[in-house]
Design an enzyme around this catalytic site. Structure first.
Site, PDB file in Angstrom:
ATOM      1  N   MET A  78      24.201  37.934  37.317  1.00 47.80           N
ATOM      2  CA  MET A  78      24.274  37.357  38.667  1.00 47.80           C
ATOM      3  C   MET A  78      22.878  37.039  39.186  1.00 47.80           C
ATOM      4  O   MET A  78      22.083  36.501  38.450  1.00 47.80           O
ATOM      5  CB  MET A  78      24.987  38.328  39.609  1.00 47.80           C
ATOM      6  CG  MET A  78      26.493  38.168  39.578  1.00 47.80           C
ATOM      7  SD  MET A  78      27.034  36.834  40.672  1.00 47.80           S
ATOM      8  CE  MET A  78      28.750  37.161  40.856  1.00 47.80           C
ATOM      9  N   CYS A  79      22.569  37.383  40.352  1.00 49.74           N
ATOM     10  CA  CYS A  79      21.347  37.059  41.093  1.00 49.74           C
ATOM     11  C   CYS A  79      21.563  35.779  41.901  1.00 49.74           C
ATOM     12  O   CYS A  79      22.314  34.902  41.505  1.00 49.74           O
ATOM     13  CB  CYS A  79      20.107  36.857  40.230  1.00 49.74           C
ATOM     14  SG  CYS A  79      19.588  38.343  39.369  1.00 49.74           S
TER      15      CYS A  79
END
Lengths: 295, 225
Positions: free
Chosen positions: A1-2
């Site tokens: 993610m991020c």
């Protein structure tokens, strides 16, 4: 993610709003990266003054200590665990030397004429508040919310990473050959502060630019060298650039109006911007460098 | 004529209300306002209703749709109408990656462009894109029809099983086991029907057809590592 956000202002009258706009965008990306957050803001700078962003504790006395030791006036802006030191260009080497000798407990995380860089562990909303991002002005900035995959959840492992003057890089994805790239760069004289894969990408871009590449060319070279998944947003003194890996593994969307260019990992992060209804919204193509700069 | 403002209501509330509709409901016209790029809007509908979404949507909008006619006035994020079963989803703007992924039926119409992996693993859905599509589209496509009025990106139809890929513009490259095929009368009739349903007035003869070369159906020692 991020989650990644980036904002490049075309009009001067928006500059006092930069931190406020960037902060709102960053907070929307909490779902994608709740463990830590960071941002780099390119504010007013002076061509003959250099700025260092340092992180640690007992920062308030730094200005006085360095001024007394070196006999120059050193400005200091304290924001929670970070401080920005500002001093004449010509003493940059001496200030760095003094810091490494007398304050080895501090980490220098950003350096340049305009860049200021802040990052901490915690929810993005808390990080934004601790550093008072909404109060910051500037021409452009990038931000990152992190969900760690490649290294530990620490302040040092949060993004952005800065490995060259007025440069920073944020990353969504993970690199699979960062160990071997790191060894090659270390042979070229680069040093790394963390085990993080993103720091290697930042170092690679810095190394290419140090050897004469433009930002665009340096990013194009990373397509051949870096293996893995990535969307990068790179901040420089005058603007920012975007690159996605050749299979566009990680999402990205951009918006452009007469007043700004904005990047978001998801459109949600752009929806908070003024005039977004009429913006040109587009998805950056894979393996293509996009760059915006003030000239 | 229910109107749901997502600046006030949550997406979960909207979807719950849509899921509770009996198939013979009288509430057949829904309007959704201020989607602001939120994810999973109007997923899993199982009723012949019409839903108008005013603005840009995030991921998986109209996923698993059954029988509903869903119209989106803006752009859509990843996975638009993924695993659609039936019905019609019409997008006025551009779609992000994996539009129509794994769709089993129904018609997805994209007025703008679709990016990478449009129609990935499609299993019976019909997709009409009036603009261009990105790389790796129709990857592992199984059945259904993908109609593209513009261009197709790299590796179109890589590892395709069966599906018809009609492209009017340029094809940057074909993926493994995808080849051009003659446009016969049967395919031309299917294409003309889809163009008609999508409201496109261009001759079917202006398209080229691509499909499976069927060389990956069986093990071949030259393909082994």
């Amino acid at each position: 993610m991020c989650g990644i956000v980036g904002l490049f202002l075309k009009e001067r009258d928006l500059q006092p709003q930069l931190g406020n706009m960037l902060g709102q965008m960053l907070q929307v990306m909490t779902d994608r990266g709740p463990d830590s957050a960071g941002f780099a803001v390119y504010g007013e700078g002076a061509a003959d003054h250099f700025k260092l962003t340092v992180r640690g504790s007992n920062l308030a006395s730094l200005s006085r200590d360095i001024s007394e030791a070196l006999g120059v006036s050193v400005g200091l802006t304290l924001r929670d665990t970070h401080a920005v030191l500002s001093f004449p260009d010509e003493v940059t080497g001496k200030v760095r030397e003094w810091l490494s000798t007398h304050r080895p407990d501090l980490a220098v995380i950003g350096a340049g004429h305009r860049i200021e860089l802040y990052k901490e562990v915690g929810l993005p909303a808390d990080v934004i508040k601790r550093f008072n991002l909404p109060g910051m002005a500037g021409t452009h900035g990038v931000g990152h919310t992190r969900m760690a995959t490649e290294s530990a959840v620490t302040t040092a492992g949060a993004h952005p990473f800065s490995t060259g003057a007025d440069q920073c890089l944020v990353h969504n994805g993970s690199l699979s050959n960062h160990r071997s790239v790191r060894r090659n760069l270390e042979r070229e004289g680069l040093t790394f502060a963390t085990d993080n894969d993103t720091e290697v990408a930042a170092g690679f871009v810095t190394w290419r630019m140090r050897n004469g590449d433009s930002l665009e060319r340096a990013l194009e070279a990373s397509l051949d060298t870096l293996d893995g998944f990535y969307t990068f947003v790179v901040g420089t003194e005058n603007g920012f650039a975007v690159l996605r890996d050749p299979i566009s593994c990680k999402p990205a969307v951009m918006a452009e109006t007469d007043r700004y260019v904005a990047f978001g990992t998801e459109y949600r992060a752009l929806a908070v911007l003024p005039g977004i209804e009429k913006a040109r919204i587009f998805e950056p193509e894979p393996a293509k460098v996009y760059a915006w700069e003030h000239r | 004529m229910p109107v749901v403002d997502l600046a006030v209501s949550r997406v979960r509330e909207l979807n719950k209300a849509l899921h509770q509709l009996p198939r013979n409901t009288n509430e057949t016209h829904w309007t959704v306002q201020n989607p602001a790029g939120q994810h999973s809007i109007a997923v899993g509908i199982d009723a012949p209703i019409e839903v108008m979404i005013e603005g840009h949507v995030g991921y998986y909008c109209a996923g698993m749709n059954k029988d509903a006619q869903i119209t989106i006035s803006g752009n859509a994020g990843v996975g638009l109408a993924e695993n659609m079963m039936s019905g019609v989803v019409r997008l006025a703007g551009d779609a992000s990656q994996a539009a129509g992924a794994t769709g089993r039926g129904g018609l997805l119409i994209i007025e703008g462009n679709a990016s990478a992996r449009c129609g990935i693993s499609m299993k019976g859905i019909d997709i009409v894109v009036k603009g261009s599509i990105g790389p790796m589209s129709a990857f592992m496509a199984q059945t259904g029809n993908l109609v593209v009025l513009g261009d197709a990106g790299e590796a179109l139809g890589d590892s395709i099983y069966e599906a018809r890929l009609f492209v009017r513009g340029e094809v940057k490259s074909l993926g493994a086991d995808c080849e051009e095929k003659p446009l016969g009368s049967e395919e031309r009739a299917i294409l003309a029907g889809l163009l008609d349903r999508a409201g496109v007035d261009v001759p079917a003869d202006s398209f080229r057809l691509f499909g499976s070369a069927r060389r990956l159906y069986h093990f071949h020692v030259d393909n082994a590592y």
